[in-house]
Design an enzyme around this catalytic site. Structure first.
Site, PDB file in Angstrom:
ATOM      1  N   ASN A 179       2.264  -3.050   4.082  1.00 23.57           N
ATOM      2  CA  ASN A 179       1.268  -3.911   3.433  1.00 23.57           C
ATOM      3  C   ASN A 179       0.347  -4.471   4.507  1.00 23.57           C
ATOM      4  O   ASN A 179       0.500  -4.188   5.698  1.00 23.57           O
ATOM      5  CB  ASN A 179       1.957  -5.036   2.646  1.00 23.57           C
ATOM      6  CG  ASN A 179       0.995  -5.749   1.703  1.00 23.57           C
ATOM      7  OD1 ASN A 179       0.237  -5.107   0.984  1.00 23.57           O
ATOM      8  ND2 ASN A 179       0.992  -7.060   1.727  1.00 23.57           N
ATOM      9  N   LYS A 180      -0.617  -5.261   4.081  1.00 21.74           N
ATOM     10  CA  LYS A 180      -1.612  -5.807   5.006  1.00 21.74           C
ATOM     11  C   LYS A 180      -0.954  -6.439   6.231  1.00 21.74           C
ATOM     12  O   LYS A 180       0.070  -7.106   6.120  1.00 21.74           O
ATOM     13  CB  LYS A 180      -2.471  -6.838   4.276  1.00 21.74           C
ATOM     14  CG  LYS A 180      -3.622  -7.401   5.093  1.00 21.74           C
ATOM     15  CD  LYS A 180      -4.530  -6.319   5.646  1.00 21.74           C
ATOM     16  CE  LYS A 180      -5.125  -5.443   4.568  1.00 21.74           C
ATOM     17  NZ  LYS A 180      -5.903  -4.296   5.114  1.00 21.74           N
ATOM     18  N   ASP A 218       0.818  -1.211   0.000  1.00 20.51           N
ATOM     19  CA  ASP A 218       0.000   0.000   0.000  1.00 20.51           C
ATOM     20  C   ASP A 218       0.853   1.263   0.000  1.00 20.51           C
ATOM     21  O   ASP A 218       0.387   2.323  -0.407  1.00 20.51           O
ATOM     22  CB  ASP A 218      -0.926   0.000   1.217  1.00 20.51           C
ATOM     23  CG  ASP A 218      -2.026  -1.032   1.077  1.00 20.51           C
ATOM     24  OD1 ASP A 218      -3.145  -0.652   0.719  1.00 20.51           O
ATOM     25  OD2 ASP A 218      -1.753  -2.225   1.292  1.00 20.51           O
TER      26      ASP A 218
END
Length: 367
Positions: free
Chosen positions: A258-259, A248
């Site tokens: 990121n996640k 992201d």
């Protein structure tokens, strides 16, 4: 659910160009629901509530939000101060994905150069469609470059199955077409490489289970859903050949947001000498942030997303409480993987090591 051909997660309504249509990703894989976005408030709600998600798609949705803002302000005449305020509201909808700020500012800077309301609307749409095309072409190039990595592993294994682990959803649902992390997988399929994908469920909202598994099913790609904590075990037993994830926001020095859970996958991959690649378009690099751990703002979401699990019950989508009602929850949406754990980046311009020098060699205009 029937296979959906030539599908995008966002598009202009064919009958009314003042309406933007999206797939409501909260409902997948059990229901296919198309929602209308008619104004900035609709766009903000869609981003905040994760009707749309994934950094490139959030950016594109934000850009369409600027376009819708121009349309809705046209009746009273589009004032620059009003459109700037609307853009600020859109950018505040989620804090981590840098594509949102990049795309909104890109459209805003163009329309501020136009004098009339009609010219601003036309420019907003033109620039948004350029961003859409950029993300599509970037994903295609990422697919081709990442395919070479998969092909080498396939050759080394004498054409036996290449097992790839991915986390969350970085497919076409998170971009426009092809995806980032999934683009090399889709390209490998087209070129008849035998591949199998291990899909992390990706708690708490299960984007891997709900979205990546749905995408791979649509493409008829062999895949297996696993618990988020199973990846390390599979790596220890040499079942995983490589890891590919999306991002992201990535710093120009190579730190990757990121996640949540991505960091643990990177640690396990490093400990087991398994390549860990991050696939991203240049729009996801943050060229202003050096230290990801200290400087990237990590979104905290509703604790109920952790306390409840969504699923299909008696043909209805329901949320089920999985802990004592009084137990508090903590819900960080992302984590940061330090560059030392990343094997390399797969970008539209090429593959590079995760360090400032290598990144800026690919993007010399940012040096």
């Amino acid at each position: 659910m029937k296979k959906k051909e030539n599908l995008r997660p966002i598009w202009i309504n064919k009958k009314d160009p003042s309406i933007i249509n999206i797939i409501d990703q909260r409902m997948l894989p059990h229901k296919f629901v198309v929602a209308d976005l008619k104004n900035v408030d609709d766009v903000i709600f869609a981003i905040k509530e994760m009707m749309v998600r994934g950094a490139p798609l959030i950016g594109v949705t934000g850009a369409f939000g600027v376009y819708l803002s121009c349309i809705n302000l046209e009746k009273t005449g589009i004032q620059d101060k009003d459109i700037i305020l609307q853009c600020k509201k859109i950018k505040n909808s989620r804090p981590t994905a840098v594509n949102l700020f990049w795309a909104v500012d890109k459209v805003l800077n163009k329309i501020l150069q136009e004098k009339t309301s009609s010219a601003k609307i036309k420019m907003a749409l033109k620039e948004t469609l350029k961003i859409v095309d950029f993300e599509i072409q970037s994903s295609k190039k990422i697919g081709l470059l990442g395919y070479d990595l998969i092909k080498k592993i396939s050759k080394r294994k004498n054409n036996k199955t290449v097992n790839i682990l991915t986390h969350c959803n970085a497919g076409f649902l998170a971009t426009i077409e092809y995806g980032t992390a999934t683009a090399p997988i889709y390209t490998a399929l087209e070129k008849n490489i035998d591949i199998h994908v291990f899909v992390d469920e990706t708690r708490p909202l299960n984007q891997g289970a709900r979205l990546t598994c749905w995408e791979l099913s649509q493409k008829k790609i062999k895949h297996t859903i696993i618990t988020d904590n199973a990846g390390g075990h599979l790596m220890q037993h040499k079942i995983i050949d490589m890891v590919i994830v999306g991002t992201d926001r990535t710093t120009y020095t190579g730190d990757v947001a990121n996640k949540i859970g991505t960091y643990l996958k990177a640690l396990a991959a490093k400990d087991n000498n398994i390549p860990f690649y991050v696939a991203l378009p240049s729009s996801t690099f943050d060229w202003n942030i050096k230290d990801g751990l200290k400087q990237i703002k990590i979104e905290k979401r509703d604790p109920n997303e952790v306390k409840f699990v969504q699923g299909l019950v008696d043909e209805k989508i329901k949320n089920v409480l999985i802990c004592p009602k009084t137990t508090p929850g903590l819900n960080y949406a992302f984590d940061v993987t330090p560059q030392r754990l990343v094997t390399g980046f797969i970008t539209e311009r090429g593959i590079c090591h995760a360090n400032e020098k290598a990144i800026k060699n690919l993007f010399p205009e940012k040096a």
